[in-house]
Design an enzyme around this catalytic site. Structure first.
Site, PDB file in Angstrom:
ATOM      1  CB  SER A 154      57.613  27.021  42.249  1.00 25.92           C
ATOM      2  OG  SER A 154      56.541  26.796  42.441  1.00 25.92           O
ATOM      3  CG  HIS A 203      64.162  28.458  45.034  1.00 23.64           C
ATOM      4  ND1 HIS A 203      64.001  29.111  43.883  1.00 23.64           N
ATOM      5  CD2 HIS A 203      62.078  28.443  44.919  1.00 23.64           C
ATOM      6  CE1 HIS A 203      62.963  29.657  43.517  1.00 23.64           C
ATOM      7  NE2 HIS A 203      61.735  29.767  43.360  1.00 23.64           N
TER       8      HIS A 203
END
Length: 317
Positions: free
Chosen positions: A82, A96
């Site tokens: 991530s 993101h």
């Protein structure tokens, strides 16, 4: 997942040119661990975090079992990469990404996505991001992008503000190659309606889905880097910086109230510093803020914080 982390951090180090990633390796007492890489005070990125984790344990937390009750009573394995990038210049959007894989007894699934959060309204940036992700999806299934784009708009939505977190991108979860594509909590939403109209795609195996995850991960840099290169040299002043810091507050609100990864990490005794790495280093709130009518800030609210068909946007619109 490690390879994706390596490729992205190498490219971002080169792009930033003013700082480097610091790596922390960590271990989880119950099983597993990870590597957290953070770049701070760079030329372009105020803070950039790219995490890899690989954890296992005796039982899944309630947040997962609520969605996959058949995993009850089984040990689990979870791995993923991530990232959240917070640029300094308000004209460069925050971004993101998260791609992950779970196994628990008889069940396995992939999840993840990528989404863009601009502070100032540049339609060509939103269109480029979406079009690049759509190309990666279309290589694997023509209905991935239409379903996962709608799911993203649904997921990155701040109910208490009645606005999306940004211009979206892709979001999906519980993909095991069986059944309909939408597996989210809202059976009456646009994503569910579209997914139901499409029906069940042909069965896909583990390799098919892993290949899709790989392709989506590789699409990230070409989706985002050209936007950074286009915007990071633009001049800005206190007004733009203050608005950026105010809008970053929405990022904090979403990640602490709604974000599934944050909740999972905290419920499974993950590494708190890594879990909260997504939060921006500076942020501000302002009571009762309203953008000036007909301003760029107002355009962000009116157009960019509501779902749009970005992949079909053209420059003459």
């Amino acid at each position: 997942m490690k390879q994706l982390q390596d490729e992205i951090t190498q490219a971002l180090t080169k792009l930033d040119g003013g700082s480097e990633f610091h790596e922390d390796s960590w271990e989880r007492p119950e099983g597993g661990g990870g590597r957290s890489r953070v770049l701070r005070d760079g030329a372009i990125f105020e803070q950039a975090g790219v995490n890899f984790s690989e954890v296992w344990g005796s039982h899944l937390p309630p947040s997962i079992l609520a969605q996959r009750p058949e995993a009850e009573g089984h040990g689990f394995y979870a791995t993923g990469t991530s990232l959240v990038l917070h640029p300094r210049n308000p004209y460069v959007p925050t971004v993101h990404l998260n791609y992950r894989y779970f196994e628990a007894g008889p069940v396995w699934w992939f999840g993840g996505g990528a989404d863009l959060t601009p502070y100032y309204p540049f339609a060509e940036d939103a269109a480029h991001f979406h079009q690049t992700l759509k190309l990666a999806c279309d290589e694997h299934h023509p209905e991935y992008y239409p379903v996962f784009k709608r799911w993203c708009d649904e997921y990155f939505y701040l109910k208490h503000r009645d606005e999306t977190r940004g211009v979206g991108g892709l979001f999906f979860d519980y993909q095991d190659g069986q059944g309909v594509l939408y597996r989210g909590p809202n059976p009456k939403g646009e994503a569910a309606n579209y997914s139901n109209q499409v029906g069940e795609p042909a069965s896909r195996d583990w390799e098919d889905l892993f290949s899709f995850i790989q392709g989506s991960g590789k699409a990230f840099l070409p989706a985002y880097v050209p936007i950074v290169e286009r915007r990071h040299g633009m001049e800005y002043g206190d007004r733009q910086r203050n608005f950026q810091l105010y809008r970053r507050g929405r990022y904090v609100e979403f990640n602490l109230v709604y974000d599934r990864g944050t909740i999972f990490g905290l419920q499974t005794n993950g590494r708190t510093e890594s879990i909260l790495m997504s939060l921006p280093p500076l942020v501000r709130w302002e009571y009762g803020y309203q953008p000036e009518p007909n301003s760029p800030e107002a355009e962000l609210y009116d157009t960019f914080l509501k779902p749009q068909d970005w992949s079909n946007w053209t420059a003459n619109q």
